[in-house]
Design a protein around this motif. Structure first.
Motif, mmCIF file in Angstrom:
data_model
loop_
_atom_site.group_PDB
_atom_site.id
_atom_site.type_symbol
_atom_site.label_atom_id
_atom_site.label_comp_id
_atom_site.label_asym_id
_atom_site.label_seq_id
_atom_site.Cartn_x
_atom_site.Cartn_y
_atom_site.Cartn_z
ATOM 1 N N GLU A 40 107.014 38.208 50.075
ATOM 2 C CA GLU A 40 107.664 37.512 48.969
ATOM 3 C C GLU A 40 107.804 36.033 49.305
ATOM 4 N N MET A 41 107.431 35.186 48.364
ATOM 5 C CA MET A 41 107.555 33.747 48.522
ATOM 6 C C MET A 41 108.783 33.284 47.761
ATOM 7 N N ASN A 42 109.702 32.597 48.456
ATOM 8 C CA ASN A 42 110.913 32.091 47.836
ATOM 9 C C ASN A 42 111.159 30.679 48.351
ATOM 10 N N GLN A 43 111.046 29.702 47.479
ATOM 11 C CA GLN A 43 111.226 28.294 47.835
ATOM 12 C C GLN A 43 110.385 27.904 49.057
ATOM 13 N N SER A 44 109.108 28.199 48.996
ATOM 14 C CA SER A 44 108.123 27.870 50.040
ATOM 15 C C SER A 44 108.349 28.619 51.352
ATOM 16 N N ILE A 45 109.183 29.651 51.344
ATOM 17 C CA ILE A 45 109.399 30.471 52.539
ATOM 18 C C ILE A 45 108.830 31.860 52.272
ATOM 19 N N LEU A 46 107.886 32.272 53.129
ATOM 20 C CA LEU A 46 107.268 33.585 53.008
ATOM 21 C C LEU A 46 108.072 34.594 53.837
ATOM 22 N N THR A 47 108.504 35.663 53.184
ATOM 23 C CA THR A 47 109.269 36.708 53.855
ATOM 24 C C THR A 47 108.453 37.995 53.864
ATOM 25 N N CYS A 48 108.386 38.630 55.032
ATOM 26 C CA CYS A 48 107.710 39.914 55.181
ATOM 27 C C CYS A 48 108.769 40.970 55.473
#
Length: 92
Positions: free
Chosen positions: A30-38
């Protein structure tokens, strides 16, 4: 060679393979405010590549595929995972 689908702004990835082996891993990106979370999700009961998948509501279905790189036939199984449940497990 895995199954992927989008669900509520996430990319869900299931199984797949590389040159040496097949995988049972399931995770979301998931991309949230240019931060990719796995986020790790429950692993499949078996390794699988070359499968098909479909999302029906919040339930992801994975069908067929091959368990190993040397498999000569497809699996005759369908697995489902309810992505809306925090404690979801794969069901056959």
């Amino acid at each position: 060679y895995g199954v992927s689908t989008s669900y509520q702004g996430q990319l869900i990835c299931v199984g797949g393979s590389d040159a040496n082996q097949h995988y049972a891993d399931t995770f979301s990106l998931e991309m949230n405010q240019s931060i990719l979370t796995c986020k790790e999700l429950p692993a499949l009961p078996k390794t699988i590549a070359n499968a098909s998948g479909a999302l029906l509501g919040s339930t992801l279905f994975v069908v067929g595929g091959q368990e190993t790189p040397t498999s000569t036939t497809a699996l005759r199984e369908v697995w489902s995972l309810d992505l809306s449940q925090a404690d979801a497990v794969w069901k056959i």
